[in-house]
Design an enzyme around this catalytic site. Structure first.
Site, mmCIF file in Angstrom:
data_model
loop_
_atom_site.group_PDB
_atom_site.id
_atom_site.type_symbol
_atom_site.label_atom_id
_atom_site.label_comp_id
_atom_site.label_asym_id
_atom_site.label_seq_id
_atom_site.Cartn_x
_atom_site.Cartn_y
_atom_site.Cartn_z
ATOM 1 N N GLU A 43 1.392 -1.248 -0.054
ATOM 2 C CA GLU A 43 0.277 0.044 0.045
ATOM 3 C C GLU A 43 1.156 0.995 -0.131
ATOM 4 O O GLU A 43 1.873 1.287 1.021
ATOM 5 C CB GLU A 43 -1.036 0.091 1.134
ATOM 6 C CG GLU A 43 -1.619 1.304 1.405
ATOM 7 C CD GLU A 43 -2.930 1.092 2.749
ATOM 8 O OE1 GLU A 43 -3.660 1.540 2.930
ATOM 9 O OE2 GLU A 43 -2.339 0.351 3.934
ATOM 10 N N LYS A 116 -10.682 2.524 -1.385
ATOM 11 C CA LYS A 116 -10.247 1.953 -0.291
ATOM 12 C C LYS A 116 -11.387 1.513 0.232
ATOM 13 O O LYS A 116 -12.133 3.014 0.285
ATOM 14 C CB LYS A 116 -9.044 2.259 0.442
ATOM 15 C CG LYS A 116 -8.915 1.088 1.538
ATOM 16 C CD LYS A 116 -7.562 1.734 2.532
ATOM 17 C CE LYS A 116 -7.385 0.934 3.681
ATOM 18 N NZ LYS A 116 -6.572 1.238 4.256
ATOM 19 N N CYS A 153 -5.570 -2.867 2.930
ATOM 20 C CA CYS A 153 -5.565 -2.905 4.540
ATOM 21 C C CYS A 153 -6.776 -2.722 4.967
ATOM 22 O O CYS A 153 -7.025 -3.787 5.153
ATOM 23 C CB CYS A 153 -4.899 -1.688 4.371
ATOM 24 S SG CYS A 153 -3.426 -1.184 5.783
#
Length: 300
Positions: A43, A116, A153
């Site tokens: 990331e 995300k 993540c």
């Protein structure tokens, strides 16, 4: 038989954006030399993890996808090596900013972007200051070698997203990550919990999971994170088939026969026996809102 070798890159990131991209390119070449066809970078690898602190000057790091230097460089490299690369980047789109991944296919074309969905907010991980919540939902892409799904993540703690990608036809799940110590309490260590949750995604969906995390110590003002690496690849039953330590820069690889995995997935009956009509609570925040108003109150 449809075999594909995947790779996860684990590396440290410094203050020089160009050097970070160059290092990423070097690791992609190393992974491709080992036969990897789909290669995951971590990331926000272009820069240090700037989300440790709320600093307005870091908004300037965001770029539109078409002008992002990492996407441009890695698209060219993907075409050269005939590899697929999910590329994490700080995306600017209009007045919004997202923590995003551009999925680059083996011919260098960008198949699309994932933004995300779950944005954390805590000491050292101040992402709500920088990122809008992703607005594209769960996505999968038919690449040259496999149908892949990508989460980023904090997304990896949510089984709902993994299942949604699986339902959309993903054959492999990829999670670029930046996680390590907790600046407010150095005694906290989430590594084993972090691995266990994602291995659960693999086992419950009978689908391999590939995770790339960064390593190194990064400090911004009075905040320090020691990223704990521990990148890994889990097979369709959740078993670790490749794992990195907490400090080394490295490349992990593993090969899967996607046709054999698909047969195993079907044989287990997990997707046959699902009961979507039972899961209405998942569309609520409190597990009860679906019933409010139906009879003038909560269903107990």
């Amino acid at each position: 038989m449809r075999k594909v070798k995947v790779a996860a890159v684990q590396m440290s990131c410094g203050a020089d954006r160009e050097e970070n991209i160059r290092k990423a390119e070097s690791f992609v070449r190393a992974a491709a030399a080992q036969g990897a066809r789909i290669i995951l970078l971590q990331e926000l690898f272009e820069t240090p993890y700037f989300c440790q602190k709320e600093k307005p000057e870091f908004f300037s790091l965001a770029t539109v996808a078409e002008e992002n230097p990492a996407i441009a460089r890695l698209s060219a490299l993907a075409a050269e090596l005939s590899v697929v690369i999910p590329v994490s980047f700080f995306e600017r789109s209009g007045q919004a900013r997202f923590n995003s991944v551009a999925v680059v296919d083996a011919d260098g074309s960008v198949l699309g972007i994932y933004r995300k969905s779950h944005i954390p907010d805590g000491p050292g991980y101040e992402e709500k200051y920088y990122f809008n919540p992703g607005d594209l939902g769960a996505r999968v892409w038919k690449t040259a070698y496999a149908v892949i799904g990508v989460g980023i993540c904090w997304d990896q703690w949510y089984p709902e997203l993994a299942r949604a990608m699986a339902l959309k036809g993903a054959e492999l799940l990829f999670y670029p990550t930046a996680i390590g110590s907790e600046p407010q309490d150095a005694s906290l260590d989430s590594m084993e919990h972090w691995r266990t949750v994602q291995r659960g995604h693999a086992g419950s969906n009978l689908m391999p999971v590939v995770v790339a995390n960064r390593v190194g110590r990064e400090t911004i003002d009075d905040s320090t994170i020691v990223f704990y690496g521990s990148s890994f690849i889990a097979d369709e039953r959740g078993a670790l088939v490749a794992e990195a330590d907490r400090v080394s820069e490295t490349v992990l690889t593993a090969e899967f026969d996607l046709d054999a995995v698909a047969v195993s997935r079907a044989a287990w009956g997990v997707f046959r026996d699902r009961r979507p009509e039972v899961y209405g609570a998942l569309l609520t925040y409190d597990g009860e809102a679906e019933h409010i108003g139906a009879r003038g109150g909560r269903s107990l």
